[in-house]
Motif scaffolding. Structure first.
Motif, PDB file in Angstrom:
ATOM      1  N   THR A 179     -70.347  13.717   2.812  1.00 52.76           N
ATOM      2  CA  THR A 179     -68.990  13.640   2.580  1.00 52.76           C
ATOM      3  C   THR A 179     -68.623  12.239   1.882  1.00 52.76           C
ATOM      4  O   THR A 179     -67.267  12.057   1.516  1.00 52.76           O
ATOM      5  CB  THR A 179     -68.269  13.492   4.189  1.00 52.76           C
ATOM      6  OG1 THR A 179     -68.895  12.274   4.665  1.00 52.76           O
ATOM      7  CG2 THR A 179     -68.279  14.846   4.927  1.00 52.76           C
ATOM      8  N   ILE A 180     -69.650  11.247   1.941  1.00 50.94           N
ATOM      9  CA  ILE A 180     -69.365   9.973   1.055  1.00 50.94           C
ATOM     10  C   ILE A 180     -69.245  10.279  -0.440  1.00 50.94           C
ATOM     11  O   ILE A 180     -68.277  10.075  -0.919  1.00 50.94           O
ATOM     12  CB  ILE A 180     -70.472   8.992   1.331  1.00 50.94           C
ATOM     13  CG1 ILE A 180     -70.434   8.594   2.762  1.00 50.94           C
ATOM     14  CG2 ILE A 180     -70.380   8.000   0.475  1.00 50.94           C
ATOM     15  CD1 ILE A 180     -71.878   7.578   3.349  1.00 50.94           C
ATOM     16  N   ARG A 188     -74.608   9.650  -4.358  1.00 53.64           N
ATOM     17  CA  ARG A 188     -74.011   9.004  -3.277  1.00 53.64           C
ATOM     18  C   ARG A 188     -74.352   9.750  -2.027  1.00 53.64           C
ATOM     19  O   ARG A 188     -73.214  10.390  -1.562  1.00 53.64           O
ATOM     20  CB  ARG A 188     -72.636   8.768  -3.744  1.00 53.64           C
ATOM     21  CG  ARG A 188     -72.542   7.818  -4.963  1.00 53.64           C
ATOM     22  CD  ARG A 188     -70.945   7.776  -5.320  1.00 53.64           C
ATOM     23  NE  ARG A 188     -70.737   6.691  -6.088  1.00 53.64           N
ATOM     24  CZ  ARG A 188     -70.388   5.579  -6.143  1.00 53.64           C
ATOM     25  NH1 ARG A 188     -70.197   5.258  -4.940  1.00 53.64           N
ATOM     26  NH2 ARG A 188     -70.398   4.531  -7.002  1.00 53.64           N
ATOM     27  N   SER A 189     -75.322   9.544  -1.336  1.00 52.98           N
ATOM     28  CA  SER A 189     -75.657  10.485  -0.343  1.00 52.98           C
ATOM     29  C   SER A 189     -75.072   9.815   0.846  1.00 52.98           C
ATOM     30  O   SER A 189     -74.900   8.545   1.096  1.00 52.98           O
ATOM     31  CB  SER A 189     -77.103  10.849  -0.134  1.00 52.98           C
ATOM     32  OG  SER A 189     -77.764   9.491   0.022  1.00 52.98           O
ATOM     33  N   GLY A 190     -74.919  10.525   2.156  1.00 54.60           N
ATOM     34  CA  GLY A 190     -74.915  10.129   3.707  1.00 54.60           C
ATOM     35  C   GLY A 190     -73.755  10.803   4.094  1.00 54.60           C
ATOM     36  O   GLY A 190     -72.993  11.358   3.463  1.00 54.60           O
ATOM     37  N   ALA A 191     -73.567  10.781   5.404  1.00 56.37           N
ATOM     38  CA  ALA A 191     -72.356  11.306   6.262  1.00 56.37           C
ATOM     39  C   ALA A 191     -72.321  12.952   5.975  1.00 56.37           C
ATOM     40  O   ALA A 191     -71.320  13.248   5.722  1.00 56.37           O
ATOM     41  CB  ALA A 191     -71.100  10.665   6.193  1.00 56.37           C
ATOM     42  N   TYR A 237     -65.638  10.052  -2.431  1.00 53.16           N
ATOM     43  CA  TYR A 237     -65.564   9.124  -3.691  1.00 53.16           C
ATOM     44  C   TYR A 237     -65.039   9.926  -4.964  1.00 53.16           C
ATOM     45  O   TYR A 237     -64.087   9.198  -5.476  1.00 53.16           O
ATOM     46  CB  TYR A 237     -66.794   8.774  -3.819  1.00 53.16           C
ATOM     47  CG  TYR A 237     -67.073   8.270  -5.326  1.00 53.16           C
ATOM     48  CD1 TYR A 237     -66.547   6.744  -5.248  1.00 53.16           C
ATOM     49  CD2 TYR A 237     -67.579   8.809  -6.301  1.00 53.16           C
ATOM     50  CE1 TYR A 237     -66.699   5.856  -6.549  1.00 53.16           C
ATOM     51  CE2 TYR A 237     -67.584   7.955  -7.675  1.00 53.16           C
ATOM     52  CZ  TYR A 237     -66.995   6.444  -7.623  1.00 53.16           C
ATOM     53  OH  TYR A 237     -67.345   5.582  -8.886  1.00 53.16           O
ATOM     54  N   ALA A 271     -73.731  14.280  -3.685  1.00 56.12           N
ATOM     55  CA  ALA A 271     -73.554  13.726  -2.428  1.00 56.12           C
ATOM     56  C   ALA A 271     -74.893  13.781  -1.568  1.00 56.12           C
ATOM     57  O   ALA A 271     -74.803  13.981  -0.193  1.00 56.12           O
ATOM     58  CB  ALA A 271     -72.305  14.443  -1.728  1.00 56.12           C
ATOM     59  N   GLY A 277     -63.115   9.688   5.907  1.00 60.05           N
ATOM     60  CA  GLY A 277     -63.652   9.904   4.764  1.00 60.05           C
ATOM     61  C   GLY A 277     -64.300  11.414   4.863  1.00 60.05           C
ATOM     62  O   GLY A 277     -64.709  11.974   3.670  1.00 60.05           O
TER      63      GLY A 277
END
Length: 334
Positions: A83-84, A77-80, A88, A46, A118
């Motif tokens: 948490t993204i 799947r990086s970001g937030a 997922y 993440a 999310g």
């Protein structure tokens, strides 16, 4: 043959056929379970490529793929604040083909980002614990240009107003928690400057934009070796084997500020026990490989291992502990 005896024989044959069918289905099910995996496995990270978590994921994926006979690929799947990617995986099918390699930040961010879409994944109940991969110490590090050589020096300069801020890899990270605990222990207030990861934070500290930070050793080690950064303390109960000459915060009189980092392999909630046990066994064996140990040591990560239950207990304990600390310090998303 009478009609009655014929019907009796027909029912007997039907029963035998049904039993044979069920037995065949059971054997087929076992064969399918034993055959796992039959296609590529994805390990979600993440966070962006290049960080400690990503490096570890690629190391484990390479070794695991060889042992399982199927490709194991890393998907960033990086970001937030992570948490993204975590969300997922939590929503993926619990079939063993989508896994998550994550740091203990996953036990903190749900509390910090409470109410954010999310970000409500509870790692203790919404994910399946597979195996703890390693542990990392957090260090208090200052730029050499500050002239600070000890935590006592640091506190003096903070109280004199000469040092007012510190860099962190993100709001709600273990480093942020450590910053709050250190402020409480030392009776000072140092303002956090959150970055999107450790690398940009380190770059700004080396460049003179911020005077200090709390960090794992990997991102700062080259700059310590070059003399641009100075490690002042380790936030563990004992000294780090990677920097044994650096004293703990407690040794220097600052107690109650112990925060560490860990990395773990997890999956969606409800993964089959057989798959969890298979992955756990393979990864435990991978963590004992000399070349794996050497590469983990290069990023100051000590191999851990253990059974799924031990990781589950660690995750639940950290989730509860950090929930209280986030509430106590009023840490919120910015």
């Amino acid at each position: 043959m009478t009609i009655k005896s014929f019907n009796t024989r027909r029912r007997s044959l039907a029963a035998l056929f049904a039993c044979a069918t069920l037995a065949g289905a059971a054997l087929l099910g076992e064969a399918r379970a034993d055959a796992y995996p039959t296609r590529p496995i994805t390990i979600v990270v993440a966070y962006p490529a290049g960080g400690d978590t990503d490096v570890l994921a690629r190391l484990i994926a390479d070794k695991l793929g060889t042992r399982l006979g199927q490709p194991v690929v890393v998907d960033n799947r990086s970001g937030a604040a992570g948490t993204i990617g975590t969300a997922y995986v939590s929503k993926a099918r619990a079939d063993g083909y989508t896994l998550l390699l994550a740091p203990n930040t996953i036990a903190i961010t749900p509390h910090v980002l409470k109410g954010v879409a999310g970000a409500s994944v509870d790692p203790a109940t919404d994910l399946t614990s597979i195996v703890q991969l390693g542990t990392q110490s957090l260090f208090v590090v200052a730029a050499s240009a500050t002239g600070v050589t000890s935590v006592k020096d640091l506190v003096v300069k903070v109280k004199e107003g000469k040092i007012t801020s510190y860099a962190s890899p993100g709001n709600g990270s273990p480093m942020h928690i450590l910053g709050e605990l250190f402020d409480k222990s030392a009776g000072v207030k140092i303002t956090q400057v959150p970055y999107r990861g450790s690398m940009p934070a380190v770059a700004d500290m080396v460049g003179g934009q911020v005077p200090m930070m709390y960090s794992t050793l990997g991102p700062v080690a080259p700059h310590i070796k070059a003399g641009k950064l100075v490690p002042l303390a380790v936030a563990d109960s004992k000294r780090s084997p990677f920097l044994p000459d650096v004293p703990t915060l407690a040794e220097q009189g600052y107690k109650g500020a112990e925060v560490g980092a860990w990395q773990a392999l997890m999956g969606p909630r409800g993964m089959p026990v057989e798959q969890v046990q298979l992955l756990n066994r393979h990864v435990n064996e991978i963590l004992k490989m000399p070349d794996v140990i050497a590469r983990m040591e290069a990023i100051a990560l000590a191999p851990a291992g253990g059974d799924p239950a031990s990781l589950a207990k660690l995750v639940a304990g950290d989730y509860a502990r950090y929930g209280k600390l986030v509430s106590e310090f009023g840490i919120k998303a910015e």
